[in-house]
Design a protein around this motif. Structure first.
Motif, short mmCIF file in Angstrom:
data_model
loop_
_atom_site.label_atom_id
_atom_site.label_comp_id
_atom_site.label_asym_id
_atom_site.label_seq_id
_atom_site.Cartn_x
_atom_site.Cartn_y
_atom_site.Cartn_z
N LEU A 86 0.83 -1.21 0.00
CA LEU A 86 0.00 0.00 0.00
C LEU A 86 0.86 1.26 0.00
O LEU A 86 0.55 2.24 -0.68
N LEU A 87 1.95 1.25 0.77
CA LEU A 87 2.87 2.40 0.76
C LEU A 87 3.49 2.59 -0.62
O LEU A 87 3.66 3.73 -1.08
N ASP A 88 3.83 1.49 -1.28
CA ASP A 88 4.40 1.58 -2.62
C ASP A 88 3.37 2.13 -3.61
O ASP A 88 3.71 2.95 -4.47
N MET A 89 2.13 1.70 -3.48
CA MET A 89 1.07 2.24 -4.35
C MET A 89 0.89 3.74 -4.11
O MET A 89 0.70 4.50 -5.06
N ARG A 90 0.95 4.16 -2.86
CA ARG A 90 0.82 5.58 -2.54
C ARG A 90 1.96 6.37 -3.15
O ARG A 90 1.75 7.44 -3.73
N GLU A 91 3.17 5.84 -3.05
CA GLU A 91 4.35 6.52 -3.62
C GLU A 91 4.23 6.61 -5.14
O GLU A 91 4.56 7.64 -5.74
N ALA A 92 3.73 5.56 -5.78
CA ALA A 92 3.55 5.59 -7.23
C ALA A 92 2.48 6.61 -7.62
O ALA A 92 2.64 7.33 -8.62
N ALA A 93 1.42 6.71 -6.84
CA ALA A 93 0.37 7.69 -7.12
C ALA A 93 0.89 9.11 -6.97
O ALA A 93 0.57 9.99 -7.78
N LEU A 94 1.71 9.35 -5.96
CA LEU A 94 2.31 10.68 -5.78
C LEU A 94 3.24 11.02 -6.94
O LEU A 94 3.26 12.17 -7.41
N GLY A 95 3.98 10.04 -7.41
CA GLY A 95 4.85 10.26 -8.57
C GLY A 95 4.03 10.58 -9.82
O GLY A 95 4.41 11.43 -10.62
N TYR A 96 2.90 9.91 -9.96
CA TYR A 96 2.01 10.18 -11.09
C TYR A 96 1.49 11.61 -11.04
O TYR A 96 1.45 12.31 -12.05
N VAL A 97 1.10 12.05 -9.85
CA VAL A 97 0.58 13.42 -9.69
C VAL A 97 1.68 14.43 -10.02
O VAL A 97 1.41 15.44 -10.70
N ASP A 98 2.90 14.17 -9.57
CA ASP A 98 4.01 15.08 -9.88
C ASP A 98 4.26 15.16 -11.38
O ASP A 98 4.47 16.25 -11.94
N GLU A 99 4.25 14.02 -12.06
CA GLU A 99 4.46 14.01 -13.50
C GLU A 99 3.33 14.74 -14.22
O GLU A 99 3.56 15.46 -15.19
#
Length: 117
Positions: A86-99
């Motif tokens: 779940l933490l990894d999914m959250r980190e990926a979602a934050l990276g998506y928002v930044d991109e």
């Protein structure tokens, strides 16, 4: 048959762990935190699978309380693995928002287009 399947999954998890430790990502660029989370997840998965593989054979002579404790530890590690995912999914979602923000900022506004003409 189950033991063979577990050994194959352990080997695959080891390959993922080695890939993440070396810093080579199969899926484009990831952050250092994502790499750490994925390496920890692979390591935890290997531990859980080894516990399942070992516990299935060698827990027969011990008492029921020791068996219950063993499987509760295994269960708690599995819950921890879900937490890491779940933490990894959250980190990926934050990276998506930044991109997405970078892409939106790079699009010229209509007012800027008129001024440049």
């Amino acid at each position: 048959m189950l033991q063979i399947a577990l050994i194959i999954v352990i080997a695959l998890a080891l390959m993922v762990l080695i890939t993440e430790i070396r810093g080579r990502s199969i899926i484009g660029s990831i952050t250092a935190r994502q790499r750490t989370l994925r390496a920890a997840s692979a390591f935890l998965l290997i531990i859980i699978l080894l516990m399942v593989l070992i516990g299935d054979k060698w827990l027969i002579p011990v008492g029921p309380m020791a068996r219950m404790t063993y499987w509760l530890v295994c269960l708690s590690l599995a819950v921890g693995l879900i937490g890491l995912a779940l933490l990894d999914m959250r980190e990926a979602a934050l990276g998506y928002v930044d991109e997405k923000k970078k892409i939106i900022r790079s699009i010229p506004k209509k007012d800027e287009d008129k001024k440049s003409e």
